[in-house]
Design a protein around this motif. Structure first.
Motif, PDB file in Angstrom:
ATOM      1  N   VAL A  33      -2.787   7.179  -8.828  1.00 39.57           N
ATOM      2  CA  VAL A  33      -4.061   7.357  -8.135  1.00 39.57           C
ATOM      3  C   VAL A  33      -4.447   8.830  -7.984  1.00 39.57           C
ATOM      4  O   VAL A  33      -5.626   9.170  -7.973  1.00 39.57           O
ATOM      5  N   LEU A  37      -2.133  -3.570  -6.702  1.00 42.37           N
ATOM      6  CA  LEU A  37      -3.501  -3.319  -7.129  1.00 42.37           C
ATOM      7  C   LEU A  37      -4.485  -3.647  -6.015  1.00 42.37           C
ATOM      8  O   LEU A  37      -5.329  -2.820  -5.637  1.00 42.37           O
ATOM      9  N   PHE A  93     -12.276  -7.706  -4.032  1.00 42.02           N
ATOM     10  CA  PHE A  93     -11.740  -6.953  -5.166  1.00 42.02           C
ATOM     11  C   PHE A  93     -11.279  -7.869  -6.294  1.00 42.02           C
ATOM     12  O   PHE A  93     -11.380  -7.506  -7.465  1.00 42.02           O
ATOM     13  N   GLN A 109       0.838  -1.198   0.000  1.00 42.54           N
ATOM     14  CA  GLN A 109       0.000   0.000   0.000  1.00 42.54           C
ATOM     15  C   GLN A 109       0.874   1.250   0.000  1.00 42.54           C
ATOM     16  O   GLN A 109       1.976   1.258   0.579  1.00 42.54           O
ATOM     17  N   LEU A 149     -11.214   2.216 -10.257  1.00 42.49           N
ATOM     18  CA  LEU A 149     -10.820   0.808 -10.261  1.00 42.49           C
ATOM     19  C   LEU A 149     -10.323   0.395 -11.641  1.00 42.49           C
ATOM     20  O   LEU A 149      -9.288  -0.277 -11.763  1.00 42.49           O
ATOM     21  N   LEU A 195      -6.862   1.704 -12.293  1.00 37.40           N
ATOM     22  CA  LEU A 195      -5.835   0.925 -11.608  1.00 37.40           C
ATOM     23  C   LEU A 195      -5.599  -0.413 -12.316  1.00 37.40           C
ATOM     24  O   LEU A 195      -4.468  -0.882 -12.425  1.00 37.40           O
ATOM     25  N   ILE A 236     -12.498  -7.291 -10.065  1.00 37.31           N
ATOM     26  CA  ILE A 236     -11.511  -7.143 -11.134  1.00 37.31           C
ATOM     27  C   ILE A 236     -11.762  -8.170 -12.238  1.00 37.31           C
ATOM     28  O   ILE A 236     -11.650  -7.864 -13.435  1.00 37.31           O
ATOM     29  N   LEU A 240     -14.645   4.877  -6.810  1.00 36.66           N
ATOM     30  CA  LEU A 240     -13.787   3.729  -7.075  1.00 36.66           C
ATOM     31  C   LEU A 240     -14.431   2.780  -8.080  1.00 36.66           C
ATOM     32  O   LEU A 240     -13.739   2.138  -8.874  1.00 36.66           O
ATOM     33  N   LEU A 246     -10.641   2.337  -0.442  1.00 33.90           N
ATOM     34  CA  LEU A 246     -12.024   2.186  -0.004  1.00 33.90           C
ATOM     35  C   LEU A 246     -12.150   2.375   1.510  1.00 33.90           C
ATOM     36  O   LEU A 246     -13.048   3.075   1.989  1.00 33.90           O
ATOM     37  N   ASN A 254      -3.944  -1.483  -2.590  1.00 30.23           N
ATOM     38  CA  ASN A 254      -4.338  -0.081  -2.661  1.00 30.23           C
ATOM     39  C   ASN A 254      -5.826   0.090  -2.915  1.00 30.23           C
ATOM     40  O   ASN A 254      -6.390   1.124  -2.560  1.00 30.23           O
ATOM     41  N   CYS A 255      -6.483  -0.891  -3.497  1.00 33.66           N
ATOM     42  CA  CYS A 255      -7.947  -0.866  -3.553  1.00 33.66           C
ATOM     43  C   CYS A 255      -8.524  -0.915  -2.138  1.00 33.66           C
ATOM     44  O   CYS A 255      -9.452  -0.170  -1.800  1.00 33.66           O
ATOM     45  N   VAL A 269     -17.262   0.559  -7.089  1.00 30.59           N
ATOM     46  CA  VAL A 269     -17.776  -0.646  -6.440  1.00 30.59           C
ATOM     47  C   VAL A 269     -19.217  -0.387  -6.009  1.00 30.59           C
ATOM     48  O   VAL A 269     -19.620   0.762  -5.819  1.00 30.59           O
TER      49      VAL A 269
END
Length: 410
Positions: free
Chosen positions: A108, A239, A205, A92, A221, A224, A209, A160, A247, A242-243, A162
Protein backbone atom coordinates in the motif's frame (compact mmCIF):
# COMPACT_ATOMS: atom_id res chain seq x y z
CA UNK A 1 -2.24 6.29 43.48
CA UNK A 2 -2.07 2.55 43.68
CA UNK A 3 -0.94 0.87 40.45
CA UNK A 4 -3.70 -1.73 40.48
CA UNK A 5 -6.60 0.34 41.78
CA UNK A 6 -8.89 2.52 39.74
CA UNK A 7 -7.28 5.92 39.39
CA UNK A 8 -9.25 8.90 40.60
CA UNK A 9 -8.37 10.42 37.23
CA UNK A 10 -9.61 7.84 34.74
CA UNK A 11 -8.79 8.40 31.08
CA UNK A 12 -12.31 7.24 30.25
CA UNK A 13 -13.45 10.62 31.64
CA UNK A 14 -12.08 12.16 28.47
CA UNK A 15 -15.17 10.78 26.72
CA UNK A 16 -17.46 12.56 29.14
CA UNK A 17 -18.62 16.16 29.06
CA UNK A 18 -16.18 17.27 31.73
CA UNK A 19 -13.15 16.90 29.45
CA UNK A 20 -14.75 16.71 26.03
CA UNK A 21 -13.88 20.27 25.03
CA UNK A 22 -10.39 20.23 26.48
CA UNK A 23 -8.76 16.97 27.59
CA UNK A 24 -5.29 18.46 28.11
CA UNK A 25 -5.68 19.51 31.77
CA UNK A 26 -6.61 15.90 32.53
CA UNK A 27 -3.53 14.67 30.67
CA UNK A 28 -1.34 16.98 32.76
CA UNK A 29 -2.89 15.71 35.98
CA UNK A 30 -2.33 12.11 34.94
CA UNK A 31 1.28 12.79 33.95
CA UNK A 32 2.04 14.60 37.21
CA UNK A 33 0.26 12.20 39.58
CA UNK A 34 0.89 8.81 37.97
CA UNK A 35 2.41 8.79 34.47
CA UNK A 36 2.14 5.01 34.21
CA UNK A 37 -1.11 4.03 35.85
CA UNK A 38 -3.68 1.29 35.76
CA UNK A 39 -7.04 2.53 34.49
CA UNK A 40 -9.65 0.12 35.77
CA UNK A 41 -12.40 1.51 33.53
CA UNK A 42 -10.29 0.92 30.41
CA UNK A 43 -8.71 -2.30 31.74
CA UNK A 44 -5.39 -0.90 30.58
CA UNK A 45 -2.18 0.72 31.62
CA UNK A 46 -1.98 4.33 30.42
CA UNK A 47 1.22 6.12 29.44
CA UNK A 48 1.23 9.94 29.37
CA UNK A 49 4.93 10.91 29.32
CA UNK A 50 6.52 11.58 25.95
CA UNK A 51 9.56 9.38 26.61
CA UNK A 52 7.40 6.42 27.71
CA UNK A 53 5.00 6.71 24.78
CA UNK A 54 7.82 7.03 22.24
CA UNK A 55 9.70 4.07 23.71
CA UNK A 56 6.57 1.87 23.80
CA UNK A 57 5.63 2.68 20.19
CA UNK A 58 9.08 1.48 19.09
CA UNK A 59 9.26 -1.54 21.39
CA UNK A 60 8.98 -4.93 19.58
CA UNK A 61 7.77 -6.49 22.84
CA UNK A 62 4.34 -4.99 22.17
CA UNK A 63 1.95 -6.54 19.68
CA UNK A 64 -0.57 -4.65 17.55
CA UNK A 65 -2.78 -7.77 17.36
CA UNK A 66 -5.26 -6.31 19.81
CA UNK A 67 -8.59 -6.31 17.96
CA UNK A 68 -10.65 -9.01 19.62
CA UNK A 69 -14.34 -9.38 20.35
CA UNK A 70 -15.77 -11.95 22.69
CA UNK A 71 -18.91 -12.94 20.79
CA UNK A 72 -19.96 -15.64 23.24
CA UNK A 73 -22.56 -13.34 24.78
CA UNK A 74 -24.08 -12.32 21.45
CA UNK A 75 -27.41 -13.82 20.34
CA UNK A 76 -26.87 -16.98 18.29
CA UNK A 77 -28.64 -15.56 15.23
CA UNK A 78 -26.02 -12.81 15.01
CA UNK A 79 -22.94 -15.00 15.39
CA UNK A 80 -22.72 -15.99 11.72
CA UNK A 81 -23.57 -12.51 10.42
CA UNK A 82 -20.79 -10.77 12.34
CA UNK A 83 -18.07 -13.30 11.62
CA UNK A 84 -17.02 -11.79 8.22
CA UNK A 85 -16.44 -8.22 9.49
CA UNK A 86 -14.54 -9.48 12.54
CA UNK A 87 -12.31 -11.60 10.29
CA UNK A 88 -11.64 -8.69 7.93
CA UNK A 89 -10.94 -6.20 10.74
CA UNK A 90 -8.35 -8.45 12.34
CA UNK A 91 -6.44 -8.51 9.01
CA UNK A 92 -6.06 -4.74 8.81
CA UNK A 93 -2.50 -3.36 8.93
CA UNK A 94 -3.49 -1.55 12.10
CA UNK A 95 -3.73 -4.85 13.96
CA UNK A 96 -0.90 -6.84 12.40
CA UNK A 97 2.73 -7.47 13.34
CA UNK A 98 5.60 -8.39 11.02
CA UNK A 99 5.88 -10.20 8.70
CA UNK A 100 2.22 -9.74 7.65
CA UNK A 101 2.29 -6.04 8.52
CA UNK A 102 5.49 -5.55 6.52
CA UNK A 103 4.01 -7.29 3.47
CA UNK A 104 0.75 -5.35 3.52
CA UNK A 105 2.36 -1.99 4.21
CA UNK A 106 4.79 -2.56 1.38
CA UNK A 107 1.90 -3.10 -1.04
CA UNK A 108 0.00 0.00 0.00
CA UNK A 109 2.85 2.40 0.77
CA UNK A 110 3.62 2.98 -2.91
CA UNK A 111 0.46 5.08 -3.17
CA UNK A 112 1.48 7.35 -0.28
CA UNK A 113 5.11 8.20 -0.93
CA UNK A 114 5.96 11.94 -0.75
CA UNK A 115 6.68 11.93 -4.51
CA UNK A 116 3.32 10.39 -5.43
CA UNK A 117 1.43 12.62 -3.00
CA UNK A 118 3.19 15.77 -4.21
CA UNK A 119 2.11 14.95 -7.77
CA UNK A 120 -1.54 15.44 -6.82
CA UNK A 121 -0.94 18.85 -5.20
CA UNK A 122 -2.49 20.76 -8.16
CA UNK A 123 -5.62 18.64 -8.04
CA UNK A 124 -6.02 19.09 -4.27
CA UNK A 125 -5.60 22.85 -4.73
CA UNK A 126 -8.30 22.76 -7.41
CA UNK A 127 -10.68 20.91 -5.09
CA UNK A 128 -9.99 23.36 -2.26
CA UNK A 129 -10.65 26.32 -4.54
CA UNK A 130 -13.88 24.78 -5.81
CA UNK A 131 -15.16 24.21 -2.28
CA UNK A 132 -14.20 27.72 -1.17
CA UNK A 133 -15.76 29.27 -4.30
CA UNK A 134 -19.16 27.97 -3.20
CA UNK A 135 -18.97 29.91 0.07
CA UNK A 136 -20.58 33.35 0.12
CA UNK A 137 -18.50 36.09 1.75
CA UNK A 138 -20.33 37.62 4.67
CA UNK A 139 -22.35 34.53 5.47
CA UNK A 140 -22.02 31.65 7.90
CA UNK A 141 -21.24 28.04 7.10
CA UNK A 142 -20.51 24.85 8.99
CA UNK A 143 -16.82 24.33 8.16
CA UNK A 144 -17.04 20.61 8.86
CA UNK A 145 -20.01 19.94 6.59
CA UNK A 146 -19.01 22.22 3.72
CA UNK A 147 -15.22 21.95 3.70
CA UNK A 148 -13.38 19.82 6.28
CA UNK A 149 -15.38 16.68 5.51
CA UNK A 150 -15.83 16.73 1.70
CA UNK A 151 -12.22 17.66 0.87
CA UNK A 152 -10.42 14.59 2.30
CA UNK A 153 -13.38 12.34 1.46
CA UNK A 154 -13.10 13.27 -2.23
CA UNK A 155 -9.30 12.98 -2.25
CA UNK A 156 -9.09 9.52 -0.68
CA UNK A 157 -12.05 8.25 -2.72
CA UNK A 158 -10.37 9.32 -5.95
CA UNK A 159 -7.02 7.91 -4.89
CA UNK A 160 -8.54 4.57 -3.88
CA UNK A 161 -10.82 4.51 -6.92
CA UNK A 162 -14.29 4.64 -5.41
CA UNK A 163 -17.10 7.03 -6.40
CA UNK A 164 -16.73 10.27 -4.37
CA UNK A 165 -20.50 10.79 -4.62
CA UNK A 166 -20.93 7.86 -2.21
CA UNK A 167 -19.31 9.86 0.58
CA UNK A 168 -22.52 10.19 2.60
CA UNK A 169 -22.43 6.44 3.05
CA UNK A 170 -18.72 6.57 3.90
CA UNK A 171 -19.33 8.83 6.88
CA UNK A 172 -21.94 6.46 8.35
CA UNK A 173 -19.82 3.35 7.88
CA UNK A 174 -16.66 5.10 9.04
CA UNK A 175 -18.53 6.10 12.19
CA UNK A 176 -19.41 2.46 12.81
CA UNK A 177 -15.79 1.47 12.29
CA UNK A 178 -14.55 4.24 14.57
CA UNK A 179 -16.97 3.23 17.32
CA UNK A 180 -15.43 -0.25 17.35
CA UNK A 181 -11.93 1.22 17.59
CA UNK A 182 -13.02 3.43 20.49
CA UNK A 183 -14.61 0.60 22.44
CA UNK A 184 -13.33 0.15 25.99
CA UNK A 185 -16.48 -1.32 27.48
CA UNK A 186 -18.85 -1.67 24.53
CA UNK A 187 -22.28 -3.23 24.95
CA UNK A 188 -23.35 -6.22 22.87
CA UNK A 189 -25.97 -4.07 21.10
CA UNK A 190 -23.44 -1.35 20.19
CA UNK A 191 -20.90 -3.94 19.04
CA UNK A 192 -23.45 -5.66 16.81
CA UNK A 193 -24.56 -2.31 15.38
CA UNK A 194 -20.96 -1.36 14.61
CA UNK A 195 -20.14 -4.73 13.08
CA UNK A 196 -23.24 -4.62 10.89
CA UNK A 197 -22.13 -1.21 9.63
CA UNK A 198 -18.65 -2.49 8.87
CA UNK A 199 -20.18 -5.47 7.09
CA UNK A 200 -22.10 -3.09 4.81
CA UNK A 201 -18.79 -1.34 4.14
CA UNK A 202 -17.24 -4.70 3.22
CA UNK A 203 -20.14 -5.63 0.93
CA UNK A 204 -19.75 -2.25 -0.79
CA UNK A 205 -16.13 -3.12 -1.62
CA UNK A 206 -17.09 -6.63 -2.71
CA UNK A 207 -19.38 -5.03 -5.30
CA UNK A 208 -16.67 -2.64 -6.52
CA UNK A 209 -14.13 -5.45 -6.74
CA UNK A 210 -16.55 -7.54 -8.80
CA UNK A 211 -16.99 -4.59 -11.18
CA UNK A 212 -13.23 -4.35 -11.65
CA UNK A 213 -13.14 -7.90 -13.02
CA UNK A 214 -14.98 -6.50 -16.06
CA UNK A 215 -13.43 -3.03 -16.16
CA UNK A 216 -9.95 -2.76 -14.56
CA UNK A 217 -8.61 0.72 -13.74
CA UNK A 218 -5.33 2.23 -12.61
CA UNK A 219 -5.79 3.18 -8.97
CA UNK A 220 -5.04 1.93 -5.47
CA UNK A 221 -8.02 -0.43 -5.35
CA UNK A 222 -6.89 -2.11 -8.57
CA UNK A 223 -3.34 -2.42 -7.21
CA UNK A 224 -4.69 -4.19 -4.13
CA UNK A 225 -6.87 -6.45 -6.28
CA UNK A 226 -3.87 -7.33 -8.44
CA UNK A 227 -1.87 -8.14 -5.31
CA UNK A 228 -4.73 -10.34 -4.12
CA UNK A 229 -4.50 -12.27 -7.37
CA UNK A 230 -0.69 -12.29 -7.61
CA UNK A 231 2.36 -13.66 -5.85
CA UNK A 232 1.99 -11.38 -2.81
CA UNK A 233 -1.03 -13.49 -1.88
CA UNK A 234 -3.21 -10.81 -0.34
CA UNK A 235 -6.08 -12.76 1.21
CA UNK A 236 -9.70 -11.76 0.66
CA UNK A 237 -10.02 -10.67 4.29
CA UNK A 238 -6.85 -8.58 3.97
CA UNK A 239 -8.11 -6.99 0.76
CA UNK A 240 -11.53 -6.10 2.18
CA UNK A 241 -10.33 -5.11 5.65
CA UNK A 242 -7.64 -2.78 4.39
CA UNK A 243 -9.95 -1.16 1.84
CA UNK A 244 -12.19 -0.25 4.79
CA UNK A 245 -9.20 1.03 6.77
CA UNK A 246 -7.81 3.17 3.95
CA UNK A 247 -11.11 4.81 3.10
CA UNK A 248 -12.22 5.40 6.70
CA UNK A 249 -8.86 6.56 8.05
CA UNK A 250 -8.08 8.48 4.88
CA UNK A 251 -10.79 11.04 5.40
CA UNK A 252 -11.93 10.98 9.03
CA UNK A 253 -8.70 12.00 10.70
CA UNK A 254 -7.93 14.72 8.12
CA UNK A 255 -11.41 16.15 8.67
CA UNK A 256 -10.61 16.34 12.39
CA UNK A 257 -7.22 17.93 11.67
CA UNK A 258 -8.81 20.72 9.63
CA UNK A 259 -11.65 21.27 12.11
CA UNK A 260 -9.48 21.19 15.24
CA UNK A 261 -6.89 23.38 13.56
CA UNK A 262 -9.32 26.06 12.46
CA UNK A 263 -10.86 26.25 15.93
CA UNK A 264 -7.39 26.63 17.44
CA UNK A 265 -6.62 29.49 15.03
CA UNK A 266 -9.94 31.18 15.78
CA UNK A 267 -9.05 31.12 19.47
CA UNK A 268 -5.56 32.42 18.73
CA UNK A 269 -6.19 35.25 16.24
CA UNK A 270 -2.57 36.41 16.40
CA UNK A 271 -1.53 32.99 15.05
CA UNK A 272 -4.00 33.19 12.17
CA UNK A 273 -2.60 36.66 11.39
CA UNK A 274 0.90 35.14 11.35
CA UNK A 275 -0.24 32.46 8.89
CA UNK A 276 -1.84 35.11 6.65
CA UNK A 277 1.47 36.96 6.63
CA UNK A 278 3.50 33.79 6.05
CA UNK A 279 1.41 31.40 3.90
CA UNK A 280 4.62 29.75 2.68
CA UNK A 281 5.08 28.52 6.25
CA UNK A 282 1.93 26.38 6.11
CA UNK A 283 3.94 23.11 6.40
CA UNK A 284 5.47 24.34 9.67
CA UNK A 285 2.08 25.54 10.90
CA UNK A 286 0.46 22.16 10.23
CA UNK A 287 3.09 20.40 12.33
CA UNK A 288 2.13 22.63 15.25
CA UNK A 289 -1.61 22.20 14.72
CA UNK A 290 -1.07 18.44 14.75
CA UNK A 291 0.84 18.68 18.02
CA UNK A 292 -1.49 21.18 19.65
CA UNK A 293 -4.77 19.33 19.12
CA UNK A 294 -4.25 16.20 17.05
CA UNK A 295 -7.09 14.10 15.60
CA UNK A 296 -5.72 10.84 17.02
CA UNK A 297 -5.24 11.04 20.77
CA UNK A 298 -4.20 7.50 21.62
CA UNK A 299 -3.33 4.07 20.37
CA UNK A 300 -2.81 0.80 22.19
CA UNK A 301 -0.73 -2.36 22.19
CA UNK A 302 -0.62 -5.60 24.15
CA UNK A 303 2.54 -6.52 26.03
CA UNK A 304 4.06 -9.82 24.87
CA UNK A 305 6.51 -10.01 27.78
CA UNK A 306 6.76 -8.81 31.35
CA UNK A 307 8.44 -5.40 31.47
CA UNK A 308 9.09 -2.37 33.63
CA UNK A 309 7.92 1.10 32.59
CA UNK A 310 8.85 3.75 35.11
CA UNK A 311 8.11 2.29 38.52
CA UNK A 312 5.34 -0.05 37.29
CA UNK A 313 5.52 -3.72 36.35
CA UNK A 314 3.61 -4.56 33.16
CA UNK A 315 2.58 -8.19 32.80
CA UNK A 316 2.53 -10.02 29.47
CA UNK A 317 -0.99 -9.96 28.04
CA UNK A 318 -1.96 -6.61 29.56
CA UNK A 319 -3.19 -3.79 27.35
CA UNK A 320 -1.25 -0.52 27.29
CA UNK A 321 -2.71 2.76 26.00
CA UNK A 322 -0.13 5.18 24.60
CA UNK A 323 -1.65 8.63 25.02
CA UNK A 324 -0.36 10.56 21.99
CA UNK A 325 -2.20 13.75 22.94
CA UNK A 326 -0.63 13.77 26.39
CA UNK A 327 2.84 13.03 25.00
CA UNK A 328 2.56 15.94 22.56
CA UNK A 329 1.85 18.28 25.51
CA UNK A 330 4.65 17.03 27.75
CA UNK A 331 6.62 20.05 29.06
CA UNK A 332 9.76 17.92 29.29
CA UNK A 333 9.69 17.63 25.49
CA UNK A 334 7.96 20.84 24.34
CA UNK A 335 8.50 24.38 25.52
CA UNK A 336 5.26 26.00 26.67
CA UNK A 337 3.25 23.04 25.30
CA UNK A 338 -0.24 24.42 25.98
CA UNK A 339 0.42 27.50 23.86
CA UNK A 340 0.00 27.50 20.09
CA UNK A 341 3.14 28.59 18.24
CA UNK A 342 2.83 28.05 14.48
CA UNK A 343 6.50 28.88 14.03
CA UNK A 344 7.64 26.20 16.50
CA UNK A 345 10.84 24.70 15.08
CA UNK A 346 11.63 21.72 17.33
CA UNK A 347 8.41 19.77 16.96
CA UNK A 348 8.79 16.01 17.14
CA UNK A 349 5.14 15.42 17.94
CA UNK A 350 3.56 11.98 18.02
CA UNK A 351 0.27 12.81 16.29
CA UNK A 352 1.02 10.23 13.56
CA UNK A 353 2.43 7.67 15.98
CA UNK A 354 5.94 6.27 15.67
CA UNK A 355 7.72 3.07 14.74
CA UNK A 356 6.54 0.53 12.18
CA UNK A 357 2.92 1.64 12.54
CA UNK A 358 3.67 5.32 11.82
CA UNK A 359 0.68 6.65 9.89
CA UNK A 360 0.96 5.58 6.26
CA UNK A 361 -1.18 8.50 5.10
CA UNK A 362 0.79 11.20 6.95
CA UNK A 363 2.23 12.82 3.77
CA UNK A 364 -1.26 13.05 2.23
CA UNK A 365 -2.89 14.41 5.41
CA UNK A 366 -0.18 17.06 5.80
CA UNK A 367 -0.47 18.15 2.17
CA UNK A 368 -4.26 18.44 2.29
CA UNK A 369 -4.07 20.47 5.50
CA UNK A 370 -1.27 22.71 4.18
CA UNK A 371 -3.27 23.60 1.07
CA UNK A 372 -6.50 23.99 3.04
CA UNK A 373 -5.09 26.36 5.66
CA UNK A 374 -2.97 28.39 3.25
CA UNK A 375 -6.09 28.88 1.10
CA UNK A 376 -8.32 29.74 4.07
CA UNK A 377 -5.73 32.28 5.21
CA UNK A 378 -5.77 33.91 1.77
CA UNK A 379 -9.57 33.96 1.50
CA UNK A 380 -10.58 35.00 5.05
CA UNK A 381 -9.67 38.21 6.81
CA UNK A 382 -9.90 36.42 10.13
CA UNK A 383 -10.74 33.04 11.63
CA UNK A 384 -13.99 33.60 13.49
CA UNK A 385 -16.50 31.25 15.07
CA UNK A 386 -20.10 32.23 14.33
CA UNK A 387 -21.57 30.69 17.49
CA UNK A 388 -19.39 29.20 20.22
CA UNK A 389 -22.41 27.47 21.76
CA UNK A 390 -23.00 25.59 18.50
CA UNK A 391 -19.48 24.15 18.36
CA UNK A 392 -20.02 20.42 18.72
CA UNK A 393 -17.30 18.05 19.89
CA UNK A 394 -17.30 14.33 19.76
CA UNK A 395 -14.28 12.76 21.31
CA UNK A 396 -13.08 9.60 22.89
CA UNK A 397 -9.89 7.93 23.96
CA UNK A 398 -8.75 7.39 20.35
CA UNK A 399 -10.26 10.11 18.15
CA UNK A 400 -10.86 13.80 18.78
CA UNK A 401 -12.81 15.98 16.39
CA UNK A 402 -15.68 18.31 15.73
CA UNK A 403 -19.15 17.42 14.51
CA UNK A 404 -20.09 21.05 13.88
CA UNK A 405 -18.02 24.22 13.52
CA UNK A 406 -20.04 27.28 12.40
CA UNK A 407 -17.70 29.99 11.09
CA UNK A 408 -18.05 33.54 9.77
CA UNK A 409 -17.02 34.09 6.15
CA UNK A 410 -15.34 37.46 6.45
Amino acid sequence: MSSQNASSLSLVEVMQTRYQENPYPLYHQLREHDPVYWDEAAHSWVLTRYKDVLSALRDPHFTAARFAFDTSGFPAEFQQAIEPPIRALTRQMLFLDPPDHTRLRGLVSKAFTPRVVEAIRPHIQQLVDQLLDTMQTGGHIDLIEHFAYPLPAIVIAELLGVPPEDRERFIIWSGDFGALLEATDISADDAIRGLYGVNEFIQYFRHLIAQRAQAPREDLLQALINAHEGRDKLSEDELLGNCVLLLAAGHGTTTHLIGNGFLALARHPEQFAWLKAHPEQAPLAIMELLRYDGPVQATSRVATADMQIGDKHITAGQNVIMCLGAASHDPEQFYNPDNLHLDRKENHHLAFGQGIHYCLGAPLARLEAEIAFASLARRLSQAEIADEQAVQWFSGIVFRGLGKLPIVLA
